[in-house]
Write a protein that holds these residues in place. Structure first.
Motif, PDB file in Angstrom:
ATOM      1  N   GLY A   1       0.803  -1.211   0.000  1.00 39.14           N
ATOM      2  CA  GLY A   1       0.000   0.000   0.000  1.00 39.14           C
ATOM      3  C   GLY A   1       0.838   1.264   0.000  1.00 39.14           C
ATOM      4  N   LEU A   2       0.154   2.395   0.195  1.00 38.99           N
ATOM      5  CA  LEU A   2       0.765   3.720   0.119  1.00 38.99           C
ATOM      6  C   LEU A   2       0.530   4.481   1.421  1.00 38.99           C
ATOM      7  N   ASP A   3       1.492   5.357   1.783  1.00 38.53           N
ATOM      8  CA  ASP A   3       1.353   6.223   2.955  1.00 38.53           C
ATOM      9  C   ASP A   3       1.808   7.635   2.613  1.00 38.53           C
ATOM     10  N   ALA A   4       1.167   8.615   3.244  1.00 39.86           N
ATOM     11  CA  ALA A   4       1.661   9.995   3.280  1.00 39.86           C
ATOM     12  C   ALA A   4       2.253  10.228   4.670  1.00 39.86           C
ATOM     13  N   ILE A   5       3.453  10.773   4.717  1.00 34.36           N
ATOM     14  CA  ILE A   5       4.189  10.919   5.974  1.00 34.36           C
ATOM     15  C   ILE A   5       4.435  12.399   6.240  1.00 34.36           C
ATOM     16  N   TYR A   6       4.080  12.841   7.466  1.00 34.65           N
ATOM     17  CA  TYR A   6       4.336  14.214   7.896  1.00 34.65           C
ATOM     18  C   TYR A   6       5.374  14.194   9.012  1.00 34.65           C
ATOM     19  N   LYS A   7       6.488  14.896   8.809  1.00 32.86           N
ATOM     20  CA  LYS A   7       7.597  14.892   9.766  1.00 32.86           C
ATOM     21  C   LYS A   7       7.531  16.132  10.661  1.00 32.86           C
ATOM     22  N   ILE A   8       7.618  15.915  11.981  1.00 32.48           N
ATOM     23  CA  ILE A   8       7.618  17.019  12.941  1.00 32.48           C
ATOM     24  C   ILE A   8       9.052  17.525  13.069  1.00 32.48           C
ATOM     25  N   GLU A   9       9.251  18.774  12.734  1.00 29.82           N
ATOM     26  CA  GLU A   9      10.586  19.343  12.578  1.00 29.82           C
ATOM     27  C   GLU A   9      11.448  19.202  13.827  1.00 29.82           C
ATOM     28  N   ASP A  10      12.712  18.774  13.604  1.00 28.90           N
ATOM     29  CA  ASP A  10      13.758  18.712  14.641  1.00 28.90           C
ATOM     30  C   ASP A  10      13.434  17.761  15.788  1.00 28.90           C
ATOM     31  N   THR A  11      12.572  16.762  15.577  1.00 26.11           N
ATOM     32  CA  THR A  11      12.234  15.832  16.654  1.00 26.11           C
ATOM     33  C   THR A  11      12.498  14.376  16.295  1.00 26.11           C
ATOM     34  N   GLY A  12      12.525  14.030  15.020  1.00 25.93           N
ATOM     35  CA  GLY A  12      12.608  12.631  14.601  1.00 25.93           C
ATOM     36  C   GLY A  12      11.265  11.932  14.621  1.00 25.93           C
TER      37      GLY A  12
ATOM     38  N   TYR B   1      -8.668  -8.155   1.797  1.00 26.44           N
ATOM     39  CA  TYR B   1      -9.495  -7.011   2.172  1.00 26.44           C
ATOM     40  C   TYR B   1      -8.656  -5.735   2.092  1.00 26.44           C
ATOM     41  N   ASN B   2      -9.363  -4.619   2.040  1.00 27.57           N
ATOM     42  CA  ASN B   2      -8.731  -3.303   2.007  1.00 27.57           C
ATOM     43  C   ASN B   2      -8.815  -2.657   3.388  1.00 27.57           C
ATOM     44  N   ALA B   3      -7.834  -1.821   3.713  1.00 31.07           N
ATOM     45  CA  ALA B   3      -7.804  -1.172   5.020  1.00 31.07           C
ATOM     46  C   ALA B   3      -7.243   0.229   4.878  1.00 31.07           C
ATOM     47  N   VAL B   4      -7.673   1.100   5.781  1.00 29.48           N
ATOM     48  CA  VAL B   4      -7.029   2.408   5.950  1.00 29.48           C
ATOM     49  C   VAL B   4      -6.219   2.345   7.245  1.00 29.48           C
ATOM     50  N   ASN B   5      -5.145   3.106   7.312  1.00 26.07           N
ATOM     51  CA  ASN B   5      -4.285   3.038   8.492  1.00 26.07           C
ATOM     52  C   ASN B   5      -3.820   4.417   8.910  1.00 26.07           C
ATOM     53  N   ILE B   6      -3.461   4.510  10.202  1.00 22.40           N
ATOM     54  CA  ILE B   6      -2.887   5.736  10.765  1.00 22.40           C
ATOM     55  C   ILE B   6      -1.883   5.325  11.826  1.00 22.40           C
TER      56      ILE B   6
ATOM     57  N   VAL C   1      -2.354   1.452  13.403  1.00 19.40           N
ATOM     58  CA  VAL C   1      -3.660   0.803  13.510  1.00 19.40           C
ATOM     59  C   VAL C   1      -4.243   0.681  12.105  1.00 19.40           C
ATOM     60  N   TYR C   2      -4.692  -0.555  11.748  1.00 18.59           N
ATOM     61  CA  TYR C   2      -5.304  -0.817  10.450  1.00 18.59           C
ATOM     62  C   TYR C   2      -6.816  -1.041  10.641  1.00 18.59           C
ATOM     63  N   ARG C   3      -7.630  -0.292   9.898  1.00 16.31           N
ATOM     64  CA  ARG C   3      -9.082  -0.463   9.952  1.00 16.31           C
ATOM     65  C   ARG C   3      -9.564  -1.110   8.663  1.00 16.31           C
ATOM     66  N   ASP C   4     -10.041  -2.340   8.787  1.00 13.20           N
ATOM     67  CA  ASP C   4     -10.562  -3.123   7.661  1.00 13.20           C
ATOM     68  C   ASP C   4     -11.877  -2.482   7.195  1.00 13.20           C
ATOM     69  N   VAL C   5     -11.877  -1.936   5.967  1.00  9.23           N
ATOM     70  CA  VAL C   5     -13.092  -1.273   5.466  1.00  9.23           C
ATOM     71  C   VAL C   5     -14.063  -2.257   4.810  1.00  9.23           C
ATOM     72  N   ASP C   6     -13.643  -3.519   4.623  1.00 11.23           N
ATOM     73  CA  ASP C   6     -14.526  -4.516   4.009  1.00 11.23           C
ATOM     74  C   ASP C   6     -15.309  -5.314   5.044  1.00 11.23           C
ATOM     75  N   TYR C   7     -14.666  -5.647   6.171  1.00 14.54           N
ATOM     76  CA  TYR C   7     -15.322  -6.496   7.158  1.00 14.54           C
ATOM     77  C   TYR C   7     -15.493  -5.809   8.524  1.00 14.54           C
TER      78      TYR C   7
END
Length: 352
Positions: A94-105, A121-126, A146-152
């Motif tokens: 799958g794919l992710d968008a990543i946001y980095k908090i400056e100077d913290t790692g 099945y497909n899932a959204v994650n955060i 955390v993965y949320r299964d959107v099919d089941y």
């Protein structure tokens, strides 16, 4: 034409040296992860009572800017099924968008995934992650997701730890050669280097380690104020009536000044000295002088909120007479409580 010696400060730049570095563009990571399946799946036969899984994976990240990355991920996982009596292999991509908090790692990410294990099945994650640089090219990272299964409608949890390698184009940054001094013909030369001095302390902002220094204060070569050690003190001299340890109302202002001084300089302490005249026995005078010192100490504690640990009281009786005569005036001078307290403070040096 007349010649003279000048130093070329900023006008001559030739054959710049090259400092190499990496223009970071991509990151590739290898990781191990742990997937905890939703407890609802563990009790369902159509899910073969799937439990936790352990796997390996690889991800590729595109570094967009200092705040954002985009990532593609592929992993293979071995799951325990049938109450741990069997195993099943699955994949996740799958794919992710990543946001980095400056100077913290620290970084946050969200995305979409496709799971293929007992079922597809497909899932959204955060999730959240943390990155630690080892050197310019390698870093360690860990993530919780955390993965949320959107099919089941199930929710799985995951934890990942891995190592990343960053790569990109090699870049060269010019470095100006040091200024040289040489004889040149006297020709019109205009060279100006403007160095800002925001706080007007005589040190340019680039070298100034103490911003916003008052303009009338002397500073060192780093732009920080110079200080002088200055002694400050306050005296107490409280008079008493004959054969009395009762504090007079008119002496209250003097005691107030002592209390205010101790509140301002909180690291100070004081010995309160009680004294008596020579009239009467030495033993009685010693006890009376102690009562006088204790009375002032008690007032400082109870009325002016000075900590008792910073105060001590001592009676000296008639052993330290300041007037050895036998008149009423002499006795009045000797009936007293005195205290002297000093402190050293650092004050900024003011320009003359």
């Amino acid at each position: 034409m007349k010649t003279f010696n000048i130093t070329l400060l900023a006008a001559l730049i030739s054959s710049p040296l090259a400092a190499e570095g990496i223009d970071k563009t991509w990151e590739v990571g290898v990781f191990g992860d742990y997937i905890k399946s939703d407890t609802g799946k563990e009790n369902k036969m159509d899910w073969q009572q799937i439990e936790a899984g352990k796997g390996l994976g690889i991800d590729l990240q595109k570094i967009i800017n200092e705040q954002w990355n985009a990532r593609i991920e592929l992993a293979k996982t071995r799951y325990d099924i049938n109450n741990g009596n069997d195993t099943d292999y699955g994949t996740r991509f799958g794919l992710d968008a990543i946001y980095k908090i400056e100077d913290t790692g620290i970084y946050a990410f969200a995305g979409v995934k496709r799971f293929n294990n007992v079922k597809s099945y497909n899932a959204v994650n955060i999730g959240l992650g943390y990155n630690v640089d080892i050197n310019d090219c390698f870093s360690l990272y860990s993530e919780a997701v955390v993965y949320r299964d959107v099919d089941y409608g199930f929710t799985d949890q995951g934890f990942k730890i891995g190592v990343k390698y960053v790569f990109g184009d090699v870049k060269k940054s010019p470095v100006v050669k040091k200024a040289v001094s040489q004889e040149v013909a006297a020709i019109p030369v205009v060279a100006a280097v403007i160095l800002a001095d925001t706080d007007n302390d005589g040190i340019n902002d680039k070298q100034d380690n103490c911003k916003n220094t008052p303009a009338n204060v002397k500073v060192d070569s780093s732009g920080c104020p110079l200080f002088l050690d200055t002694a400050v003190d306050v005296d107490l001299n409280v008079a008493f009536e004959n054969n009395s340890s009762q504090i007079k109302a008119e002496t209250m202002n003097d005691i107030q000044r002592l209390a205010d001084f101790m509140k301002e300089y909180k690291n100070t302490s004081v010995v309160i000295e009680g004294h008596s005249s020579a009239a009467g026995s030495a033993k009685y005078n010693l006890a009376l002088s102690q009562k006088r010192a204790d009375a002032v100490k008690s007032l400082l504690i109870n009325k002016f909120d000075i900590e008792e640990s910073r105060l001590s009281a001592k009676g000296f009786g008639e052993t330290q007479l300041i007037s050895k005569g036998n008149t009423a005036a002499d006795h009045e001078l000797n009936r007293r409580v005195i205290a002297k307290i000093e402190a050293t403070v650092k004050k900024m040096m003011i320009k003359s």
